[in-house]
Design an enzyme around this catalytic site. Structure first.
Site, PDB file in Angstrom:
ATOM      1  N   CYS A 111       0.757  -1.399   0.324  1.00  0.00           N
ATOM      2  CA  CYS A 111       0.010   0.246   0.043  1.00  0.00           C
ATOM      3  C   CYS A 111       1.132   1.710  -0.074  1.00  0.00           C
ATOM      4  CB  CYS A 111      -1.525  -0.033   0.753  1.00  0.00           C
ATOM      5  SG  CYS A 111      -2.057  -1.758   1.710  1.00  0.00           S
ATOM      6  N   HIS A 255      -3.681   6.795   2.071  1.00  0.00           N
ATOM      7  CA  HIS A 255      -4.221   5.527   1.824  1.00  0.00           C
ATOM      8  C   HIS A 255      -5.401   5.033   2.880  1.00  0.00           C
ATOM      9  CE1 HIS A 255      -4.416   1.313   1.088  1.00  0.00           C
ATOM     10  NE2 HIS A 255      -4.004   1.022   2.388  1.00  0.00           N
ATOM     11  N   ASN A 285     -10.829  -0.593  -1.024  1.00  0.00           N
ATOM     12  CA  ASN A 285      -9.155  -0.212  -0.502  1.00  0.00           C
ATOM     13  C   ASN A 285      -8.374  -1.621  -1.307  1.00  0.00           C
ATOM     14  OD1 ASN A 285      -6.487  -0.691   0.245  1.00  0.00           O
ATOM     15  ND2 ASN A 285      -6.349  -1.909   2.479  1.00  0.00           N
TER      16      ASN A 285
HETATM   17  N1  ACO Z   1     -18.790  -9.473   8.851  1.00  0.00           N
HETATM   18  C1  ACO Z   1     -19.327  -9.669   9.918  1.00  0.00           C
HETATM   19  N2  ACO Z   1     -18.904 -10.421  11.151  1.00  0.00           N
HETATM   20  C2  ACO Z   1     -17.512 -10.393  10.874  1.00  0.00           C
HETATM   21  C3  ACO Z   1     -16.883 -10.271   9.394  1.00  0.00           C
HETATM   22  C4  ACO Z   1     -17.250  -9.723   8.278  1.00  0.00           C
HETATM   23  N3  ACO Z   1     -17.558  -8.757   7.464  1.00  0.00           N
HETATM   24  N4  ACO Z   1     -15.685 -10.081   9.574  1.00  0.00           N
HETATM   25  C5  ACO Z   1     -15.248 -10.828  10.872  1.00  0.00           C
HETATM   26  N5  ACO Z   1     -16.362 -10.576  11.920  1.00  0.00           N
HETATM   27  C6  ACO Z   1     -16.979 -10.785  12.768  1.00  0.00           C
HETATM   28  C7  ACO Z   1     -15.682 -11.562  13.228  1.00  0.00           C
HETATM   29  O1  ACO Z   1     -15.880 -13.659  12.964  1.00  0.00           O
HETATM   30  C8  ACO Z   1     -15.617 -11.500  15.192  1.00  0.00           C
HETATM   31  O2  ACO Z   1     -17.105 -12.539  15.343  1.00  0.00           O
HETATM   32  P1  ACO Z   1     -16.697 -13.072  17.176  1.00  0.00           P
HETATM   33  O3  ACO Z   1     -16.647 -11.643  18.237  1.00  0.00           O
HETATM   34  O4  ACO Z   1     -18.223 -13.657  17.172  1.00  0.00           O
HETATM   35  O5  ACO Z   1     -15.557 -14.011  17.257  1.00  0.00           O
HETATM   36  C9  ACO Z   1     -15.544  -9.549  14.831  1.00  0.00           C
HETATM   37  O6  ACO Z   1     -16.806 -10.353  13.850  1.00  0.00           O
HETATM   38  C10 ACO Z   1     -14.940  -9.272  15.075  1.00  0.00           C
HETATM   39  O7  ACO Z   1     -13.809  -9.550  14.309  1.00  0.00           O
HETATM   40  P2  ACO Z   1     -12.932  -8.753  14.696  1.00  0.00           P
HETATM   41  O8  ACO Z   1     -11.920  -9.640  13.336  1.00  0.00           O
HETATM   42  O9  ACO Z   1     -11.591  -9.058  15.985  1.00  0.00           O
HETATM   43  O10 ACO Z   1     -13.131  -7.804  14.250  1.00  0.00           O
HETATM   44  P3  ACO Z   1     -12.302  -5.936  14.655  1.00  0.00           P
HETATM   45  O11 ACO Z   1     -12.915  -5.601  15.268  1.00  0.00           O
HETATM   46  O12 ACO Z   1     -10.868  -5.702  14.568  1.00  0.00           O
HETATM   47  O13 ACO Z   1     -12.605  -5.832  12.505  1.00  0.00           O
HETATM   48  C11 ACO Z   1     -11.419  -5.105  10.309  1.00  0.00           C
HETATM   49  C12 ACO Z   1     -12.304  -6.484  11.749  1.00  0.00           C
HETATM   50  C13 ACO Z   1     -12.493  -4.620   9.930  1.00  0.00           C
HETATM   51  C14 ACO Z   1     -10.797  -5.826   9.757  1.00  0.00           C
HETATM   52  C15 ACO Z   1     -10.595  -3.987  11.824  1.00  0.00           C
HETATM   53  O14 ACO Z   1      -9.651  -4.752  12.388  1.00  0.00           O
HETATM   54  C16 ACO Z   1      -9.442  -3.306  10.989  1.00  0.00           C
HETATM   55  O15 ACO Z   1     -10.107  -2.400  10.910  1.00  0.00           O
HETATM   56  N6  ACO Z   1      -8.546  -3.374  11.130  1.00  0.00           N
HETATM   57  C17 ACO Z   1      -7.299  -2.680   9.876  1.00  0.00           C
HETATM   58  C18 ACO Z   1      -7.396  -3.015   9.312  1.00  0.00           C
HETATM   59  C19 ACO Z   1      -7.016  -2.913   7.409  1.00  0.00           C
HETATM   60  O16 ACO Z   1      -7.381  -1.859   7.698  1.00  0.00           O
HETATM   61  N7  ACO Z   1      -6.668  -3.287   7.229  1.00  0.00           N
HETATM   62  C20 ACO Z   1      -6.590  -2.676   5.628  1.00  0.00           C
HETATM   63  C21 ACO Z   1      -5.038  -3.668   4.658  1.00  0.00           C
HETATM   64  S1  ACO Z   1      -3.566  -3.258   5.257  1.00  0.00           S
HETATM   65  C22 ACO Z   1      -3.614  -1.223   4.689  1.00  0.00           C
HETATM   66  O17 ACO Z   1      -4.306  -1.552   3.682  1.00  0.00           O
HETATM   67  C23 ACO Z   1      -2.594  -0.422   5.579  1.00  0.00           C
END
Ligand code: ACO
Length: 328
Positions: A111, A255, A285
């Site tokens: 990225c 980004h 993204n």
């Molecule tokens: N739909 C519904 N539920 C979901 C989904 C989905 N798409 N994905 C995960 N869940 C559920 C999980 O199973 C979990 O359920 P549980 O509590 O019953 O086990 C719950 O939601 C929470 O899951 P987490 O993985 O802990 O979710 P989190 O709050 O961390 O959100 C996310 C995930 C959005 C990816 C977050 O961690 C985030 O924003 N991270 C930043 C990562 C990012 O932006 N990466 C981009 C690529 S890297 C870059 O470009 C720099």
């Protein structure tokens, strides 16, 4: 000599996939995706390639700059999802657009790739080696996704953006300064495997890893922590280098990973969120393509004015991150 952007272009696959459409493929909801990421829809390839999207974006950037493909000295193409390991994608684009006089090669910094490409181009221009450089970010990330991993595949989209950067006499406008960083020690929080060593002497690792995933693996919370800490610090560092303050900046072109990351960066900088344009709700993204696609949208909407001070900031796998200041 200074480097100035004189043309921008972008290209997105025809097919738009909404969050609601994703619910047909996996157990998710429009509400969950919007709340956690800010994304409502993304473009996904139905045949468009990294090379074809990049070529379209380059043609548009050249047209806007009033340059011919023959005038291009160099093509720097940032991608982490090329169709071929060789030839490099930049050479495919060179052939497609007819940039017969250009040297062309790829940069993989995920990225941060477009930002690192921009600073690389700046170094070539400042050295006097080249005058007209196409810098491109192009990705078809949908082929790297595990479409059964709902916490990762919902984030990403496909697309390409390009800029034509020219050497101009020293003056007010152009790239002012930059800061770039890498932290390989945290590389495995966001990764995607290639083939492992496999030859008549050594097959063990390949056999072992063939059982593992060849799709993108992400520790989302670790990426979130990294981005929200390092990106504001990096922006502050480049501002300090140039003697500018947060208030002096007209737009922060970040980004487009996730709306919550962008909001957290704005908060940590004490900056007005209105200065952080976003398009991730419509495109998701797109890794290296996000910054040039957003720049092109802003440019074509007339939101960039001569003399505007922009901060561009990229961050992602590697881990890599960086920021630069551009006077438009
Ligand atoms: N739909 C519904 N539920 C979901 C989904 C989905 N798409 N994905 C995960 N869940 C559920 C999980 O199973 C979990 O359920 P549980 O509590 O019953 O086990 C719950 O939601 C929470 O899951 P987490 O993985 O802990 O979710 P989190 O709050 O961390 O959100 C996310 C995930 C959005 C990816 C977050 O961690 C985030 O924003 N991270 C930043 C990562 C990012 O932006 N990466 C981009 C690529 S890297 C870059 O470009 C720099």
């Amino acid at each position: 000599m200074k480097m100035k952007i004189t043309g921008t272009g972008s290209a997105l696959p025809r097919k738009v996939v909404t969050n609601t459409q994703l619910t047909e493929w996996m157990d998710t909801s429009d509400e969950w995706i919007r709340e956690r990421t800010g994304i409502a829809e993304r473009h996904l390839s139905t045949g468009e390639t990294v090379a074809s999207l990049a070529a379209e974006a380059c043609r548009k950037a050249l047209e806007q700059a009033g340059k011919t493909a023959e005038e291009v000295d160099m093509i720097l193409l940032a991608t982490c999802s090329p169709e071929y390991l060789l030839p490099c994608c930049a050479c495919q684009v060179q052939q497609e657009i007819g940039a017969v006089n250009a040297v062309a090669f790829d940069i993989n910094a995920a990225c941060s790739g477009f930002l690192f490409g921009l600073t690389t181009a700046n170094a070539y221009i400042q050295s006097g080696m080249y005058r007209n450089i196409l810098i491109v970010g192009s990705e078809v990330l949908s082929k790297l996704m595990d479409w059964e991993d709902r916490s990762t595949c919902i984030l990403f989209g496909d697309g390409a953006g390009a800029v034509l950067a020219e050497a101009v006499e020293d003056g007010e406008s152009g790239l002012v300064d930059s800061v770039q960083r890498s932290d390989g020690s945290k590389g495995m929080v966001l990764s995607c495997r290639e083939r492992m060593i496999s030859n008549p002497l050594y097959k063990e690792a390949a056999e072992r890893t063939n059982q593992e995933s060849f799709y993108v693996q992400m520790d989302g919370q670790a990426v979130y922590r990294f981005a929200t800490r390092q990106v504001p610090a990096c922006i502050r560092e480049v501002l300090e280098k140039t003697g500018l303050t947060v208030e002096d900046i007209d737009l922060f072109v970040l980004h487009q990973a996730n709306v919550r990351i962008i909001e957290a960066v704005a908060k940590r900088l004490g900056a007005d969120i209105g200065k952080f344009p976003m398009n991730l709700d419509r495109v998701g993204n797109m890794s290296s393509a996000t910054i040039p696609v957003l720049l092109d949208e802003l440019n074509r909407e007339g939101r960039l004015h001569s003399g505007d001070r922009l901060v561009l900031s990229g961050f992602g796998a590697g881990l890599t991150y960086g920021s630069c200041i551009l006077i438009w």
